[in-house]
Every structure is written in C-alpha cells, then in structure tokens.
Design a protein around this motif. Sequence first.
Motif, PDB file in Angstrom:
ATOM      1  N   UNK A 101       1.001  -1.283   0.053  1.00 17.14           N
ATOM      2  CA  UNK A 101      -0.163  -0.089  -0.044  1.00 17.14           C
ATOM      3  C   UNK A 101       0.923   1.089  -0.050  1.00 17.14           C
ATOM      4  N   UNK A 102       0.550   2.263  -0.977  1.00 11.32           N
ATOM      5  CA  UNK A 102       1.267   3.474  -1.075  1.00 11.32           C
ATOM      6  C   UNK A 102       1.017   4.207   0.438  1.00 11.32           C
ATOM      7  N   UNK A 103       2.242   4.595   1.169  1.00 17.51           N
ATOM      8  CA  UNK A 103       1.853   5.476   2.324  1.00 17.51           C
ATOM      9  C   UNK A 103       2.724   6.617   2.308  1.00 17.51           C
ATOM     10  N   UNK A 104       2.388   7.934   2.991  1.00 19.56           N
ATOM     11  CA  UNK A 104       3.409   8.836   3.039  1.00 19.56           C
ATOM     12  C   UNK A 104       3.100   9.400   4.284  1.00 19.56           C
ATOM     13  N   UNK A 105       4.159   9.838   4.686  1.00 15.97           N
ATOM     14  CA  UNK A 105       4.168  10.875   5.930  1.00 15.97           C
ATOM     15  C   UNK A 105       4.273  12.303   5.746  1.00 15.97           C
ATOM     16  N   UNK A 106       3.448  13.394   6.281  1.00 21.24           N
ATOM     17  CA  UNK A 106       3.404  14.737   6.005  1.00 21.24           C
ATOM     18  C   UNK A 106       3.907  15.344   7.102  1.00 21.24           C
ATOM     19  N   UNK A 107       4.899  16.442   6.846  1.00 20.04           N
ATOM     20  CA  UNK A 107       5.699  17.140   8.045  1.00 20.04           C
ATOM     21  C   UNK A 107       5.370  18.547   7.618  1.00 20.04           C
ATOM     22  N   UNK A 108       5.361  19.317   8.671  1.00 22.01           N
ATOM     23  CA  UNK A 108       5.418  20.839   8.347  1.00 22.01           C
ATOM     24  C   UNK A 108       6.735  21.278   8.075  1.00 22.01           C
ATOM     25  N   UNK A 109       6.855  22.071   7.047  1.00 18.79           N
ATOM     26  CA  UNK A 109       7.991  22.833   6.710  1.00 18.79           C
ATOM     27  C   UNK A 109       9.096  21.638   6.317  1.00 18.79           C
ATOM     28  N   UNK A 110      10.629  21.916   6.425  1.00 13.23           N
ATOM     29  CA  UNK A 110      11.341  21.079   6.183  1.00 13.23           C
ATOM     30  C   UNK A 110      11.400  19.893   7.113  1.00 13.23           C
ATOM     31  N   UNK A 111      11.373  18.696   6.663  1.00 12.43           N
ATOM     32  CA  UNK A 111      11.218  17.450   7.706  1.00 12.43           C
ATOM     33  C   UNK A 111      12.570  16.935   8.347  1.00 12.43           C
TER      34      UNK A 111
END
Length: 224
Positions: A101-111
Amino acid sequence: MIRFLKSMSRTVHEEHHDQLVKHKTDHDQYHEGSACPSSVSLTVWRKSLVISCNGFTVIDSGGNLVYRVDNYSGRPEEITLMDGSGIPIYTMRRCKTLTLVDSWFVYEGEAGDHHCRTSSKSSKKPICSVRKHVNILHSNPNVLAHVFRGSSDKGYAYVIEGSYARRSCKVLDESRKVVAEIKRKEASKGGVSFGHEVFVLVVQPGSDPGFAMALVLLLDQMCS
C-alpha cells in the motif's frame, strides 16, 4: 509566463467571480497551518516554472503565485510544497515498509533527517500519514485514500473520495463534511479546454489551503 498565468487564472475563475471578489489575497494567509475564514479557489497547473523540472504551480484568482513544487519527478521519495517565495510549507515522504500500500508521512516545513515509522532518528514528527485505499470485497470503490493523525493508522481524520483521473475528488472530515474539493475546469468562453493539467482546488472556510494542496500532490502520486 506570469502574464500567461494571470490570464489563465482569470479565465478559469470567471464563473466564480462574485464569490471570489470578496476574498483579498495575501500570501500570509496561505502560510503553513493557516486556516482561511472564507472559501478559497485556486488554479492548479501540473507544471513547474523551473526549466527541466517537473512539478506544480498554484495561483489564486488574481494570478498571484501562492504555491509551487519544483522537485517532482517520476516516483520521488520526497516532495516539498513551497509558498510562492520558495519557503517550504509541507514535506511529504514516502514510507518504505513491507506493505504494497502506498503510504506517505506529511511534515510541516522541512522534515529534517530521513526516516519512516520504525525509525527514531527523526528531527520532526509527522502531522499526519496518508494511505492509499486498496479496493477489496465490500469496500467503497469511491474511496481513494485515508488521512490519519500523526503516524497512526487507526481512526482516520479525513477520507478522500472520487476520481483523481477525472479531476473530481472531495476531502471529507469525520462528520462527512467537505473541507476541500478538486474540480476539472474548462473556460466558459471560447470552448477552450485545459484538460487534466489545469484544474481547480476549492478549500472551504476554516481549512488550510496548503494542507489541501499537499493532499493533491499525494493523490497525484497515488493515482497517476
């Protein structure tokens, strides 16, 4: 190029003029974590302004550049959404796990440092994770992806439904309220069609346009 963007934006948003004339554009209101008090309609162009780069260019109804992506290529492991001046707003990282399953993490600004769920070397914690929905028996075929809080995969905060290929999607919260919508757009005069490369992102009051645009980028990865 900018002249073309302004002309395209005015044409694309002509039908929404009465609604948008009350909305005063300000780059600060598009900055990370900012929720707009009124609905926002943005033109999304699936093209980078930087030569030899793939990406996205996002403009408002007045032709002002509000978001950009210049590091988008093939199936990247990381995508950075920037504001019009090039400041990172959100960073999306593909999660490398033993799942199909294609999964992603999302971060604010630069990770910061590269990592995934099982790593302890992160300089930042993800604000959410986005997982592509895999259709199985008795599942809803209209569901494209789920958005979970933090790095959890339990109890989704948003669900994305519709068809990205047709540029017709909705982001719904837990109460099934629409917070953002992707719409295919054609010019109202002259019969000019912008095809799938240009479409409209409508963000409802109280929601963050930047976060909605981050979800668009992930949909493009998951569904293209």
